[in-house]
Design a protein around this motif. Structure first.
Motif, PDB file in Angstrom:
ATOM      1  N   ASN A  75    -102.198  56.698 -36.369  1.00  0.00           N
ATOM      2  CA  ASN A  75    -103.571  56.859 -35.861  1.00  0.00           C
ATOM      3  C   ASN A  75    -104.237  58.139 -36.363  1.00  0.00           C
ATOM      4  OD1 ASN A  75    -103.523  54.445 -34.348  1.00  0.00           O
ATOM      5  ND2 ASN A  75    -102.482  55.475 -32.666  1.00  0.00           N
ATOM      6  N   MET A  76    -103.856  58.632 -37.541  1.00  0.00           N
ATOM      7  CA  MET A  76    -104.406  59.916 -37.976  1.00  0.00           C
ATOM      8  C   MET A  76    -105.897  59.846 -38.327  1.00  0.00           C
ATOM      9  SD  MET A  76    -102.632  60.664 -41.673  1.00  0.00           S
ATOM     10  CE  MET A  76    -102.856  59.612 -43.108  1.00  0.00           C
ATOM     11  N   MET A  77    -106.420  58.640 -38.548  1.00  0.00           N
ATOM     12  CA  MET A  77    -107.860  58.505 -38.768  1.00  0.00           C
ATOM     13  C   MET A  77    -108.658  58.983 -37.555  1.00  0.00           C
ATOM     14  SD  MET A  77    -110.047  55.081 -39.834  1.00  0.00           S
ATOM     15  CE  MET A  77    -109.480  54.950 -41.526  1.00  0.00           C
ATOM     16  N   ASP A  78    -108.015  58.957 -36.371  1.00  0.00           N
ATOM     17  CA  ASP A  78    -108.704  59.358 -35.133  1.00  0.00           C
ATOM     18  C   ASP A  78    -109.277  60.768 -35.212  1.00  0.00           C
ATOM     19  OD1 ASP A  78    -107.635  56.944 -34.337  1.00  0.00           O
ATOM     20  OD2 ASP A  78    -106.730  57.707 -32.489  1.00  0.00           O
ATOM     21  N   GLN A  79    -108.643  61.646 -35.990  1.00  0.00           N
ATOM     22  CA  GLN A  79    -109.085  63.043 -36.012  1.00  0.00           C
ATOM     23  C   GLN A  79    -110.199  63.308 -37.024  1.00  0.00           C
ATOM     24  OE1 GLN A  79    -106.489  66.184 -37.256  1.00  0.00           O
ATOM     25  NE2 GLN A  79    -105.637  65.060 -38.984  1.00  0.00           N
ATOM     26  N   GLU A  80    -110.470  62.353 -37.898  1.00  0.00           N
ATOM     27  CA  GLU A  80    -111.426  62.623 -38.975  1.00  0.00           C
ATOM     28  C   GLU A  80    -112.846  62.923 -38.521  1.00  0.00           C
ATOM     29  OE1 GLU A  80    -111.096  61.217 -43.150  1.00  0.00           O
ATOM     30  OE2 GLU A  80    -109.957  59.587 -42.221  1.00  0.00           O
ATOM     31  N   PRO A  81    -113.420  62.185 -37.570  1.00  0.00           N
ATOM     32  CA  PRO A  81    -114.796  62.511 -37.179  1.00  0.00           C
ATOM     33  C   PRO A  81    -114.965  63.959 -36.749  1.00  0.00           C
ATOM     34  CG  PRO A  81    -114.204  60.363 -36.340  1.00  0.00           C
ATOM     35  CD  PRO A  81    -112.941  60.959 -36.898  1.00  0.00           C
ATOM     36  N   ASN A  82    -114.049  64.464 -35.938  1.00  0.00           N
ATOM     37  CA  ASN A  82    -114.165  65.840 -35.458  1.00  0.00           C
ATOM     38  C   ASN A  82    -113.944  66.837 -36.590  1.00  0.00           C
ATOM     39  OD1 ASN A  82    -114.494  67.834 -33.348  1.00  0.00           O
ATOM     40  ND2 ASN A  82    -112.292  68.180 -33.487  1.00  0.00           N
ATOM     41  N   ILE A  83    -112.984  66.561 -37.459  1.00  0.00           N
ATOM     42  CA  ILE A  83    -112.733  67.451 -38.598  1.00  0.00           C
ATOM     43  C   ILE A  83    -113.961  67.515 -39.489  1.00  0.00           C
ATOM     44  CG2 ILE A  83    -111.397  67.749 -40.716  1.00  0.00           C
ATOM     45  CD1 ILE A  83    -109.808  68.540 -38.295  1.00  0.00           C
ATOM     46  N   HIS A  84    -114.566  66.376 -39.777  1.00  0.00           N
ATOM     47  CA  HIS A  84    -115.770  66.350 -40.606  1.00  0.00           C
ATOM     48  C   HIS A  84    -116.891  67.162 -39.967  1.00  0.00           C
ATOM     49  CE1 HIS A  84    -115.285  63.093 -43.826  1.00  0.00           C
ATOM     50  NE2 HIS A  84    -114.079  63.263 -43.312  1.00  0.00           N
ATOM     51  N   GLU A  85    -117.013  67.040 -38.653  1.00  0.00           N
ATOM     52  CA  GLU A  85    -118.061  67.770 -37.939  1.00  0.00           C
ATOM     53  C   GLU A  85    -117.843  69.278 -38.052  1.00  0.00           C
ATOM     54  OE1 GLU A  85    -121.628  67.607 -35.761  1.00  0.00           O
ATOM     55  OE2 GLU A  85    -120.461  65.972 -36.634  1.00  0.00           O
ATOM     56  N   ILE A  86    -116.592  69.713 -37.856  1.00  0.00           N
ATOM     57  CA  ILE A  86    -116.270  71.137 -37.947  1.00  0.00           C
ATOM     58  C   ILE A  86    -116.560  71.668 -39.349  1.00  0.00           C
ATOM     59  CG2 ILE A  86    -114.362  72.803 -37.929  1.00  0.00           C
ATOM     60  CD1 ILE A  86    -113.077  71.083 -35.714  1.00  0.00           C
ATOM     61  N   VAL A  87    -116.093  70.950 -40.353  1.00  0.00           N
ATOM     62  CA  VAL A  87    -116.250  71.407 -41.739  1.00  0.00           C
ATOM     63  C   VAL A  87    -117.711  71.444 -42.140  1.00  0.00           C
ATOM     64  CG1 VAL A  87    -115.719  70.867 -44.155  1.00  0.00           C
ATOM     65  CG2 VAL A  87    -113.938  70.649 -42.420  1.00  0.00           C
ATOM     66  N   SER A  88    -118.489  70.430 -41.759  1.00  0.00           N
ATOM     67  CA  SER A  88    -119.900  70.393 -42.134  1.00  0.00           C
ATOM     68  C   SER A  88    -120.707  71.488 -41.448  1.00  0.00           C
ATOM     69  CB  SER A  88    -120.497  69.015 -41.821  1.00  0.00           C
ATOM     70  OG  SER A  88    -120.498  68.775 -40.425  1.00  0.00           O
ATOM     71  N   GLN A  89    -120.293  71.868 -40.240  1.00  0.00           N
ATOM     72  CA  GLN A  89    -121.019  72.892 -39.492  1.00  0.00           C
ATOM     73  C   GLN A  89    -120.649  74.314 -39.911  1.00  0.00           C
ATOM     74  OE1 GLN A  89    -120.463  72.215 -35.301  1.00  0.00           O
ATOM     75  NE2 GLN A  89    -121.788  70.412 -35.246  1.00  0.00           N
ATOM     76  N   LYS A  90    -119.399  74.515 -40.334  1.00  0.00           N
ATOM     77  CA  LYS A  90    -118.907  75.873 -40.538  1.00  0.00           C
ATOM     78  C   LYS A  90    -118.667  76.261 -41.989  1.00  0.00           C
ATOM     79  CE  LYS A  90    -116.887  76.359 -35.942  1.00  0.00           C
ATOM     80  NZ  LYS A  90    -115.725  76.845 -35.165  1.00  0.00           N
ATOM     81  N   THR A  91    -118.870  75.336 -42.926  1.00  0.00           N
ATOM     82  CA  THR A  91    -118.645  75.658 -44.336  1.00  0.00           C
ATOM     83  C   THR A  91    -119.745  75.036 -45.189  1.00  0.00           C
ATOM     84  OG1 THR A  91    -117.368  73.707 -45.049  1.00  0.00           O
ATOM     85  CG2 THR A  91    -116.158  75.439 -43.870  1.00  0.00           C
ATOM     86  N   SER A  92    -119.720  75.394 -46.466  1.00  0.00           N
ATOM     87  CA  SER A  92    -120.633  74.760 -47.431  1.00  0.00           C
ATOM     88  C   SER A  92    -119.925  73.669 -48.217  1.00  0.00           C
ATOM     89  CB  SER A  92    -121.184  75.823 -48.392  1.00  0.00           C
ATOM     90  OG  SER A  92    -120.140  76.392 -49.175  1.00  0.00           O
ATOM     91  N   ILE A  93    -118.729  73.276 -47.785  1.00  0.00           N
ATOM     92  CA  ILE A  93    -117.967  72.237 -48.475  1.00  0.00           C
ATOM     93  C   ILE A  93    -118.731  70.923 -48.419  1.00  0.00           C
ATOM     94  CG2 ILE A  93    -115.821  70.900 -48.482  1.00  0.00           C
ATOM     95  CD1 ILE A  93    -114.457  73.338 -47.157  1.00  0.00           C
ATOM     96  N   PRO A  94    -118.965  70.279 -49.565  1.00  0.00           N
ATOM     97  CA  PRO A  94    -119.631  68.971 -49.542  1.00  0.00           C
ATOM     98  C   PRO A  94    -118.677  67.925 -48.968  1.00  0.00           C
ATOM     99  CG  PRO A  94    -118.980  69.539 -51.793  1.00  0.00           C
ATOM    100  CD  PRO A  94    -118.667  70.734 -50.945  1.00  0.00           C
ATOM    101  N   ILE A  95    -119.072  67.318 -47.880  1.00  0.00           N
ATOM    102  CA  ILE A  95    -118.207  66.382 -47.164  1.00  0.00           C
ATOM    103  C   ILE A  95    -119.071  65.234 -46.658  1.00  0.00           C
ATOM    104  CG2 ILE A  95    -118.462  67.703 -45.015  1.00  0.00           C
ATOM    105  CD1 ILE A  95    -115.596  66.941 -44.293  1.00  0.00           C
ATOM    106  N   PRO A  96    -118.612  63.999 -46.793  1.00  0.00           N
ATOM    107  CA  PRO A  96    -119.444  62.871 -46.355  1.00  0.00           C
ATOM    108  C   PRO A  96    -119.632  62.838 -44.844  1.00  0.00           C
ATOM    109  CG  PRO A  96    -117.257  62.109 -47.018  1.00  0.00           C
ATOM    110  CD  PRO A  96    -117.349  63.549 -47.406  1.00  0.00           C
TER     111      PRO A  96
END
Length: 331
Positions: A75-96
């Motif tokens: 079930n590791m896909m479960d963590q992706e939405p939150n990880i994407h949110e953190i990365v998009s808010q706190k970095t300039s990393i291009p992430i879908p």
């Protein structure tokens, strides 16, 4: 299988996008999930109250429940939405952007994500890049990972919603649990004997001193799967996206550096971008061997459970045994 998957995607597009498919293509670079480019017959303005305004999407579908998983893959896909949110808010990393994650199993019997389609192609397929452009890409990766590693948590381990372990207060405690669970996976797939599994667990405990020295290192967000297929680039030699964040971990960046070495990313250009250098002393070399084994051993159960390749699994075991012998010589 292809017809079943097409029907699954048609159901998702119909129910979630209120559309029909006019173009469907499998993205071959994905090795764990089934990933598809989907073009719908009409523009979708919003999805789950998120502005979309496109008819092109990426749909990633998790493997079947009986595919055979490592302990942290369940079930590791479960963590992706939150990880994407953190990365998009706190970095300039291009992430879908993730438009929707569905683990209800109401539409299809597997978890899935509907994501933003990013421009570019996988670095593994970008044969047109010049040597200078490639060096620049590794420099960009270094810059992006420096940003990522500056995101900190108060605990260590796999902290995502899939919770394959309990969060720990120190990196040593977290890695000890991770190590033990991975060894159990290799034992459970029938490649390590009970005595071998116990010996390799005890070996880590005998080298505790090399890890507790790093307990003061903050818990950083780590991608843990940076390689050429998860880096998207354009013709100008710029990174357009870093994808596949489902293996993300919170811990000591040293373990990420070992994975980067393993995947051929840790180049001089990378370290220039990262503005740092890899430690090179006895303690770091001991830890590096353990982190290398953590990365390499996983392919034993993967080859047994998913790839049905016992010969390859035994080849990985022989590699690991050679590394264990090096560690056994260290006091």
């Amino acid at each position: 299988m292809i017809k079943i998957m097409k029907r699954n995607i048609e159901h998702i597009v119909s129910e979630k996008l209120n559309s029909k498919i006019i173009d469907l293509r499998r993205i071959e670079t994905g090795l764990f999930n089934d990933t598809y480019f989907v073009k719908a017959n009409k523009v979708v303005s919003e999805l789950k109250s998120k502005p979309v305004n496109t008819n092109e999407f990426i749909i990633r579908i998790a493997p079947k429940d009986d595919s055979g998983f490592l302990f942290y893959e369940v079930n590791m896909m479960d963590q992706e939405p939150n990880i994407h949110e953190i990365v998009s808010q706190k970095t300039s990393i291009p992430i879908p952007q993730i438009y929707e994650f569905d683990n209800s199993r109401k539409i299809i019997e597997r978890n899935y994500l509907i994501m933003e389609k990013m421009e570019g192609i996988a670095l593994s397929q970008a044969y047109f890049l010049t040597q200078i452009q490639r060096k620049n890409i590794f420099h960009q990766i270094g810059q992006y990972l420096q940003e990522l590693h500056n995101i900190h948590a108060s605990e260590y381990g796999y902290l995502g919603e899939h919770r394959p372990m309990e969060p720990q207060k120190t990196w040593w405690e977290a890695f000890t649990i991770m190590w033990s669970k991975l060894i159990d996976d290799v034992f459970n797939c029938g490649v390590y004997s009970e005595s071998e599994a116990q010996k390799y667990k005890d070996l880590l405990l005998s080298h505790r001193e090399y890890f507790v020295a790093r307990n003061s290192v903050p818990s950083s967000l780590l991608h843990m799967d940076i390689w050429a297929q998860n880096i998207m680039v354009n013709e100008g030699g710029m990174i357009t996206a870093i994808v596949d964040w489902d293996r993300a971990l919170w811990g000591d960046p040293e373990i990420e550096f070992t994975v980067l070495d393993y995947c051929g990313i840790s180049t001089p250009s990378f370290w220039e971008g990262y503005e740092g250098q890899q430690a090179d002393n006895k303690s770091s070399k001991v830890r590096d061997l353990y982190y290398l084994l953590y990365e390499h051993q996983k392919y034993i159960p993967i080859n047994i459970w998913r790839r049905k390749n016992k010969i390859k699994a035994q080849s990985y075991k022989r590699d690991c045994v050679r590394l264990f012998k090096k560690l056994e010589k260290i006091g």
